[in-house]
Design an enzyme around this catalytic site. Structure first.
Site, PDB file in Angstrom:
ATOM      1  N   GLU A   3       0.853  -1.200   0.000  1.00  8.68           N
ATOM      2  CA  GLU A   3       0.000   0.000   0.000  1.00  8.68           C
ATOM      3  C   GLU A   3       0.883   1.242   0.000  1.00  8.68           C
ATOM      4  O   GLU A   3       1.922   1.263   0.639  1.00  8.68           O
ATOM      5  CB  GLU A   3      -0.871  -0.040   1.265  1.00  8.68           C
ATOM      6  CG  GLU A   3      -1.958   1.005   1.319  1.00  8.68           C
ATOM      7  CD  GLU A   3      -2.840   0.860   2.578  1.00  8.68           C
ATOM      8  OE1 GLU A   3      -3.392  -0.232   2.807  1.00  8.68           O
ATOM      9  OE2 GLU A   3      -2.937   1.838   3.329  1.00  8.68           O
ATOM     10  N   ASP A  28       0.277   5.353   0.570  1.00 11.55           N
ATOM     11  CA  ASP A  28      -0.813   6.201   1.075  1.00 11.55           C
ATOM     12  C   ASP A  28      -0.532   7.680   1.163  1.00 11.55           C
ATOM     13  O   ASP A  28       0.510   8.074   1.684  1.00 11.55           O
ATOM     14  CB  ASP A  28      -1.089   5.873   2.562  1.00 11.55           C
ATOM     15  CG  ASP A  28      -1.624   4.512   2.791  1.00 11.55           C
ATOM     16  OD1 ASP A  28      -2.580   4.154   2.140  1.00 11.55           O
ATOM     17  OD2 ASP A  28      -1.038   3.818   3.657  1.00 11.55           O
ATOM     18  N   GLU A  65      -2.739  10.348   3.381  1.00 14.50           N
ATOM     19  CA  GLU A  65      -3.874  10.439   4.302  1.00 14.50           C
ATOM     20  C   GLU A  65      -3.901  11.841   4.914  1.00 14.50           C
ATOM     21  O   GLU A  65      -2.924  12.254   5.541  1.00 14.50           O
ATOM     22  CB  GLU A  65      -3.742   9.402   5.420  1.00 14.50           C
ATOM     23  CG  GLU A  65      -3.926   7.978   4.936  1.00 14.50           C
ATOM     24  CD  GLU A  65      -3.579   6.941   5.987  1.00 14.50           C
ATOM     25  OE1 GLU A  65      -4.320   5.958   6.103  1.00 14.50           O
ATOM     26  OE2 GLU A  65      -2.577   7.120   6.696  1.00 14.50           O
TER      27      GLU A  65
END
Ligand SMILES: *[C@@H]1O[C@H](CO)[C@@H](O)[C@H](O)[C@H]1NC(C)=O
Length: 292
Positions: A110, A112, A114
């Site tokens: 993953e 990311d 955020e």
């Protein structure tokens, strides 16, 4: 004489066709856009997704009943993935807006972005993370040089066999290199975005909770054309084939930062990064090898 005139008319007609054709093509070029539905589908929270401007904008809503998320139709094995995002403002403590790549199944990979919401007057944090083989704990956090609730900005993830680069408005803010035997994302990934309740960790370490009297919280997304990637079909799962330098995002220019990019990258990190797992001695007694 007669056929000179006919010839002249023919030339005029041919020129007219060329001009009109160029205008039509040019017009089409200007008006061309990729709608949400061409590249993405809603993944969860269907009732909390609203499509605007004929699919050129999607808003995700979060209230006490649900947030929402969408995902790319395709899986990818490399590429540059971009999205224009405007995150929820006001009292958004505990609210997380995410834009990321993720693999499916166990030991997942993953990459990311955020956005960690905050209450009015306090800065939104942009957190980045990299998971490889199910292992994350590689957070870096920034307070940006602009307020991400005010306007759209472009957030991009480059992922190729050489490096992962996180871009904010084309400025590299983080680089994760595939070298020194570090674990590196190598599974087929989908592009996703979501809006969800992260108030057990996102704001002040989980001490500041979502205040639902300010809901619904709304995150805005635009530009669904920003997927330049190597498709992977479910059968082959061949990420290695996506490493070919025939793809522009794998070519030399994207294998390392340019001198100019390196300078601006260092400047941004000095000035705007406020947490780096590499220097967190509570988390790692000695920094992981990618930190050197
Ligand atoms: C939530 O916001 C409302 C409206 O401003 C306020 O009256 C209330 O005290 C807030 N709740 C918490 C738990 O802070």
């Amino acid at each position: 004489m007669e056929y000179m005139r006919i010839y002249g008319v023919l030339v005029a007609v041919a020129l007219l066709i060329i001009v009109v054709d160029a205008r039509v093509r040019g017009g089409r070029g200007i008006e061309k856009y990729v709608t949400f539905g061409q590249n993405y589908v809603v993944k969860w929270g269907q009732g909390h997704v609203s499509t605007l401007h004929s699919g050129q904008e999607v808003d995700l809503y979060m209230d006490q009943s649900s947030g929402a998320g969408f995902q790319s139709r395709n899986l990818y094995g490399s590429g540059l993935f971009q999205m224009r995002i405007k995150v929820p403002g006001g009292n958004s403590a505990g609210v997380v807006t995410a834009f990321y790549l993720t693999s499916n199944g166990g030991n997942h990979d993953e990459i990311d972005f955020e956005f960690l919401g905050n209450n009015d007057g306090k800065p939104i944090t942009l957190q980045t993370n990299v998971f490889a083989n199910g292992e994350g704990n590689r957070e870096e956090r920034f307070h940006l040089w602009f307020n991400p609730i005010k306007h759209y900005h472009t957030y991009g993830i480059l992922w190729n066999p050489y490096q992962i680069v996180f871009y904010v408005d084309n400025i590299p803010i983080r680089v994760y290199k595939n070298e020194k035997g570090v674990s590196y994302p190598s599974k087929p990934m989908q592009v996703e975005a979501s809006l969800w309740n992260g108030d057990d960790w996102a704001t002040d370490g989980g001490r500041t909770k979502v205040n639902w009297s300010y809901s619904p919280f709304i995150a805005h997304f635009q530009d669904f054309s920003g997927l330049s990637g190597c498709y992977i079909d479910g059968r082959s799962n061949d990420v290695a084939a996506c490493g070919s330098s025939n793809y522009w995002w794998n070519a030399g220019k994207y294998q390392r930062l340019s001198g100019y990019e390196q300078k601006i990258y260092e400047h941004v990190r000095n000035k705007y990064m406020n947490y780096d797992y590499c220097t967190d001695r509570n988390k790692y007694q000695s920094p992981p090898r990618e930190c050197y």
